[in-house]
Write a protein that holds these residues in place. Sequence first.
Motif, PDB file in Angstrom:
ATOM      1  N   THR A 143       0.835  -1.196   0.000  1.00  0.00           N
ATOM      2  CA  THR A 143       0.000   0.000   0.000  1.00  0.00           C
ATOM      3  C   THR A 143       0.875   1.254   0.000  1.00  0.00           C
ATOM      4  N   VAL A 144       0.536   2.213  -0.885  1.00  0.00           N
ATOM      5  CA  VAL A 144       1.259   3.482  -0.949  1.00  0.00           C
ATOM      6  C   VAL A 144       0.259   4.625  -1.066  1.00  0.00           C
ATOM      7  N   ALA A 145       0.735   5.822  -0.704  1.00  0.00           N
ATOM      8  CA  ALA A 145      -0.041   7.050  -0.872  1.00  0.00           C
ATOM      9  C   ALA A 145       0.631   7.878  -1.956  1.00  0.00           C
ATOM     10  N   VAL A 146      -0.067   8.064  -3.067  1.00  0.00           N
ATOM     11  CA  VAL A 146       0.478   8.815  -4.201  1.00  0.00           C
ATOM     12  C   VAL A 146      -0.009  10.257  -4.090  1.00  0.00           C
ATOM     13  N   ILE A 147       0.947  11.197  -4.039  1.00  0.00           N
ATOM     14  CA  ILE A 147       0.617  12.581  -3.720  1.00  0.00           C
ATOM     15  C   ILE A 147       1.022  13.516  -4.853  1.00  0.00           C
TER      16      ILE A 147
ATOM     17  N   ALA B  14      -3.553  16.605  -3.573  1.00  0.00           N
ATOM     18  CA  ALA B  14      -4.380  15.407  -3.710  1.00  0.00           C
ATOM     19  C   ALA B  14      -3.536  14.187  -3.387  1.00  0.00           C
ATOM     20  N   VAL B  15      -4.169  13.212  -2.793  1.00  0.00           N
ATOM     21  CA  VAL B  15      -3.527  11.933  -2.488  1.00  0.00           C
ATOM     22  C   VAL B  15      -4.488  10.816  -2.861  1.00  0.00           C
ATOM     23  N   VAL B  16      -3.960   9.792  -3.513  1.00  0.00           N
ATOM     24  CA  VAL B  16      -4.746   8.576  -3.734  1.00  0.00           C
ATOM     25  C   VAL B  16      -4.030   7.421  -3.059  1.00  0.00           C
ATOM     26  N   ILE B  17      -4.787   6.596  -2.378  1.00  0.00           N
ATOM     27  CA  ILE B  17      -4.240   5.402  -1.725  1.00  0.00           C
ATOM     28  C   ILE B  17      -4.351   4.235  -2.690  1.00  0.00           C
TER      29      ILE B  17
ATOM     30  N   ILE C 196      -6.696   1.818  -6.858  1.00  0.00           N
ATOM     31  CA  ILE C 196      -6.970   3.019  -6.077  1.00  0.00           C
ATOM     32  C   ILE C 196      -8.167   2.732  -5.178  1.00  0.00           C
ATOM     33  N   VAL C 197      -7.964   2.863  -3.869  1.00  0.00           N
ATOM     34  CA  VAL C 197      -9.022   2.503  -2.929  1.00  0.00           C
ATOM     35  C   VAL C 197      -9.548   3.706  -2.143  1.00  0.00           C
ATOM     36  N   ASP C 198      -8.848   4.838  -2.204  1.00  0.00           N
ATOM     37  CA  ASP C 198      -9.313   6.015  -1.468  1.00  0.00           C
ATOM     38  C   ASP C 198      -8.650   7.256  -2.053  1.00  0.00           C
ATOM     39  N   ARG C 199      -9.296   8.426  -1.837  1.00  0.00           N
ATOM     40  CA  ARG C 199      -8.801   9.682  -2.386  1.00  0.00           C
ATOM     41  C   ARG C 199      -9.013  10.816  -1.386  1.00  0.00           C
ATOM     42  N   TYR C 200      -8.100  11.779  -1.421  1.00  0.00           N
ATOM     43  CA  TYR C 200      -8.284  13.039  -0.707  1.00  0.00           C
ATOM     44  C   TYR C 200      -7.807  14.161  -1.618  1.00  0.00           C
ATOM     45  N   GLN C 201      -8.606  15.230  -1.738  1.00  0.00           N
ATOM     46  CA  GLN C 201      -8.225  16.370  -2.576  1.00  0.00           C
ATOM     47  C   GLN C 201      -8.797  17.641  -1.975  1.00  0.00           C
TER      48      GLN C 201
END
Length: 206
Positions: free
Chosen positions: A3-7, A26-29, A35-40
């Motif tokens: 698992t990684v967080a791509v930013i 923005a970050v996608v897990i 891709i299982v989760d997102r933050y933006q």
Amino acid sequence: METVAVIDFETTGLSPAMGDRATEVAVVIVADGKIVDRYQSLMNTGTRIPAFIEALTGISNTMISKAPPASEVMRALAEFVRDIPLVAHNASFDSKFLDAEWLRINQRRRQEFACSMLLARRIYPSAPNHKLGTLVRHLGLPSAARHHRALADAEMTAHLWVQMVSDIQQQYGLNTVPHEFLLALQKAPKTQMTSCVERAKCRLGL
């Protein structure tokens, strides 16, 4: 696949040391190759966006004036990412802005960045160049309608990352590709890849 967080950050310029600030993050897990989760979020730092940056990203000063404060966004980001290993395309850029913005809220990064651009230079030497958009087209990966927005670029980087990890796994006959292995690989001299891979495999027990 680990698992990684791509930013990805959009910013007012190239360097926080020169007073530039983030405008969007923005970050996608990515877990198990998906891709299982997102933050933006856009973020308001009180810094004016130059006209050429607005033209590049489409992020305007009016948009930023309505965005949440940078401190609020960066705290939410820290809670979202936790200690998950980080990935970015041209990580030296994104890591500087992440560290600078987190420092303002007394948050310090504990995990290391892997760089998809450095890795791509080593495993896709025949690519026309190693810009994100070029690699996505070269490998036939999903592409965003608009580049230079944080979530679109983070998602494209995530697709590139999944492809690269899969290709590395096949190329070097690995059952698993730990983050530590990729950190070592991205620093390997291009002319010494085989020996560096073997040393890393031995050190990590792969």
